[in-house]
Design a protein around this motif. Structure first.
Motif, mmCIF file in Angstrom:
data_model
loop_
_atom_site.group_PDB
_atom_site.id
_atom_site.type_symbol
_atom_site.label_atom_id
_atom_site.label_comp_id
_atom_site.label_asym_id
_atom_site.label_seq_id
_atom_site.Cartn_x
_atom_site.Cartn_y
_atom_site.Cartn_z
ATOM 1 N N ASP A 38 0.855 -1.180 0.000
ATOM 2 C CA ASP A 38 0.000 0.000 0.000
ATOM 3 C C ASP A 38 0.895 1.234 0.000
ATOM 4 O OD1 ASP A 38 -2.496 -1.373 0.109
ATOM 5 O OD2 ASP A 38 -2.177 -1.716 2.247
ATOM 6 N N PRO A 39 0.580 2.226 -0.831
ATOM 7 C CA PRO A 39 1.478 3.377 -0.978
ATOM 8 C C PRO A 39 1.776 4.100 0.331
ATOM 9 C CG PRO A 39 -0.626 3.798 -2.073
ATOM 10 C CD PRO A 39 -0.615 2.365 -1.647
ATOM 11 N N CYS A 40 0.833 4.105 1.238
ATOM 12 C CA CYS A 40 1.024 4.806 2.498
ATOM 13 C C CYS A 40 1.912 4.039 3.471
ATOM 14 C CB CYS A 40 -0.323 5.105 3.133
ATOM 15 S SG CYS A 40 -1.358 3.663 3.281
ATOM 16 N N MET A 41 2.272 2.784 3.143
ATOM 17 C CA MET A 41 3.121 1.991 4.028
ATOM 18 C C MET A 41 4.535 1.790 3.483
ATOM 19 S SD MET A 41 0.666 -0.842 5.774
ATOM 20 C CE MET A 41 1.956 -1.240 6.933
ATOM 21 N N VAL A 42 4.813 2.309 2.311
ATOM 22 C CA VAL A 42 6.117 2.101 1.671
ATOM 23 C C VAL A 42 7.264 2.529 2.587
ATOM 24 C CG1 VAL A 42 7.605 2.866 -0.216
ATOM 25 C CG2 VAL A 42 5.259 2.131 -0.692
ATOM 26 N N ASN A 43 7.192 3.719 3.149
ATOM 27 C CA ASN A 43 8.278 4.216 4.007
ATOM 28 C C ASN A 43 8.492 3.331 5.224
ATOM 29 O OD1 ASN A 43 8.746 6.357 2.281
ATOM 30 N ND2 ASN A 43 7.509 7.784 3.468
ATOM 31 N N GLU A 44 7.405 2.876 5.837
ATOM 32 C CA GLU A 44 7.529 2.039 7.029
ATOM 33 C C GLU A 44 8.128 0.677 6.683
ATOM 34 O OE1 GLU A 44 4.977 0.694 10.958
ATOM 35 O OE2 GLU A 44 3.955 1.792 9.367
ATOM 36 N N ILE A 45 7.706 0.083 5.584
ATOM 37 C CA ILE A 45 8.252 -1.211 5.173
ATOM 38 C C ILE A 45 9.726 -1.078 4.811
ATOM 39 C CG2 ILE A 45 8.124 -3.042 3.422
ATOM 40 C CD1 ILE A 45 5.913 -3.108 5.645
ATOM 41 N N GLU A 98 15.432 -1.966 6.160
ATOM 42 C CA GLU A 98 16.757 -1.413 6.481
ATOM 43 C C GLU A 98 17.256 -1.923 7.832
ATOM 44 O OE1 GLU A 98 16.414 2.847 6.268
ATOM 45 O OE2 GLU A 98 16.050 2.797 4.103
ATOM 46 N N LYS A 99 16.334 -2.245 8.717
ATOM 47 C CA LYS A 99 16.677 -2.788 10.034
ATOM 48 C C LYS A 99 16.906 -4.298 9.975
ATOM 49 C CE LYS A 99 16.342 1.029 12.365
ATOM 50 N NZ LYS A 99 17.541 1.649 12.917
ATOM 51 N N GLY A 100 16.744 -4.906 8.794
ATOM 52 C CA GLY A 100 16.960 -6.340 8.634
ATOM 53 C C GLY A 100 15.752 -7.206 8.899
ATOM 54 N N ILE A 101 14.600 -6.612 9.115
ATOM 55 C CA ILE A 101 13.366 -7.371 9.361
ATOM 56 C C ILE A 101 12.916 -8.046 8.066
ATOM 57 C CG2 ILE A 101 10.924 -7.190 10.039
ATOM 58 C CD1 ILE A 101 12.521 -6.411 12.357
ATOM 59 N N ALA A 148 8.624 -12.763 9.753
ATOM 60 C CA ALA A 148 8.930 -14.155 9.470
ATOM 61 C C ALA A 148 9.412 -14.974 10.651
ATOM 62 C CB ALA A 148 9.967 -14.234 8.344
ATOM 63 N N SER A 149 10.103 -14.373 11.604
ATOM 64 C CA SER A 149 10.775 -15.208 12.599
ATOM 65 C C SER A 149 10.736 -14.593 14.002
ATOM 66 C CB SER A 149 12.234 -15.417 12.202
ATOM 67 O OG SER A 149 12.948 -14.205 12.344
ATOM 68 N N TYR A 150 11.130 -15.428 14.945
ATOM 69 C CA TYR A 150 11.223 -14.990 16.330
ATOM 70 C C TYR A 150 12.214 -13.842 16.473
ATOM 71 C CZ TYR A 150 12.134 -15.145 21.338
ATOM 72 O OH TYR A 150 12.299 -14.819 22.657
ATOM 73 N N SER A 151 13.347 -13.930 15.786
ATOM 74 C CA SER A 151 14.343 -12.852 15.881
ATOM 75 C C SER A 151 13.792 -11.546 15.301
ATOM 76 C CB SER A 151 15.655 -13.243 15.207
ATOM 77 O OG SER A 151 15.466 -13.508 13.840
ATOM 78 N N ASP A 152 12.961 -11.634 14.247
ATOM 79 C CA ASP A 152 12.305 -10.432 13.722
ATOM 80 C C ASP A 152 11.361 -9.847 14.768
ATOM 81 O OD1 ASP A 152 13.520 -10.482 11.156
ATOM 82 O OD2 ASP A 152 12.043 -11.947 10.461
ATOM 83 N N CYS A 153 10.667 -10.714 15.488
ATOM 84 C CA CYS A 153 9.764 -10.256 16.552
ATOM 85 C C CYS A 153 10.537 -9.478 17.610
ATOM 86 C CB CYS A 153 9.053 -11.433 17.213
ATOM 87 S SG CYS A 153 7.827 -12.231 16.185
ATOM 88 N N LEU A 154 11.682 -9.983 17.995
ATOM 89 C CA LEU A 154 12.479 -9.300 19.013
ATOM 90 C C LEU A 154 12.877 -7.901 18.564
ATOM 91 C CD1 LEU A 154 14.793 -12.197 20.252
ATOM 92 C CD2 LEU A 154 12.711 -11.305 21.324
ATOM 93 N N LEU A 187 11.861 -1.948 18.560
ATOM 94 C CA LEU A 187 11.433 -0.749 17.832
ATOM 95 C C LEU A 187 10.086 -0.219 18.328
ATOM 96 C CD1 LEU A 187 12.467 -1.857 14.232
ATOM 97 C CD2 LEU A 187 13.585 -0.133 15.668
ATOM 98 N N LYS A 188 9.593 -0.799 19.442
ATOM 99 C CA LYS A 188 8.358 -0.363 20.102
ATOM 100 C C LYS A 188 7.093 -0.674 19.306
ATOM 101 C CE LYS A 188 10.751 1.549 23.409
ATOM 102 N NZ LYS A 188 11.308 0.658 24.359
ATOM 103 N N TYR A 189 7.118 -1.778 18.543
ATOM 104 C CA TYR A 189 5.904 -2.247 17.877
ATOM 105 C C TYR A 189 5.122 -3.124 18.844
ATOM 106 C CZ TYR A 189 7.066 -0.560 13.232
ATOM 107 O OH TYR A 189 7.314 0.242 12.148
ATOM 108 N N GLU A 190 3.822 -3.135 18.692
ATOM 109 C CA GLU A 190 2.927 -3.916 19.534
ATOM 110 C C GLU A 190 2.361 -5.074 18.706
ATOM 111 O OE1 GLU A 190 -1.318 -3.216 21.778
ATOM 112 O OE2 GLU A 190 -0.038 -1.479 21.398
#
Length: 115
Positions: A41-48, A53-56, A75-81, A86-89
């Protein structure tokens, strides 16, 4: 971030195609084997792009189009960490994927959203 999305739920012709960075491919520890990119979605491009860039390794996302909450699947547990750092819920995803509330949100969303 509050958004006004030009994209409508169920209409995909305004999505933006993003090519995956190297870490997204299985041979580099990622998820994808043949798919080379995805529509966002165009409004999510920057966030993705920020998360990449953070390796997620993301496996899906949707801005909610003002009808529901915006989410990002990882994809993974390490991505969750990293997402937690990054303060995501996180939230429960009925498809069994690990999902997080996106920080990109719409002003007109009618449903309860993450913080």
């Amino acid at each position: 971030m509050r958004l006004n999305c030009p994209n409508e739920l169920g209409i995909y012709n305004k999505k933006v195609y993003l090519e995956f960075p190297a870490h997204m491919f299985k041979e580099n520890g990622g998820y994808y084997t043949e798919k080379r990119g995805c529509l966002v979605d165009p409004c999510m491009v920057n966030e993705i792009e920020f998360l990449w860039e953070k390796g997620i390794v993301t496996t899906g996302c949707c801005c909610g189009h003002g009808k529901t909450f915006a989410y990002i699947d990882v994809a993974s547990y390490s991505d969750c960490l990293v997402m937690y750092q990054l303060k995501y819920e996180s939230h429960i995803n009925v498809s069994g994927k690990t999902s997080f509330f996106a920080k990109s949100k719409h002003e007109n969303t009618k449903m309860v959203t993450g913080k």
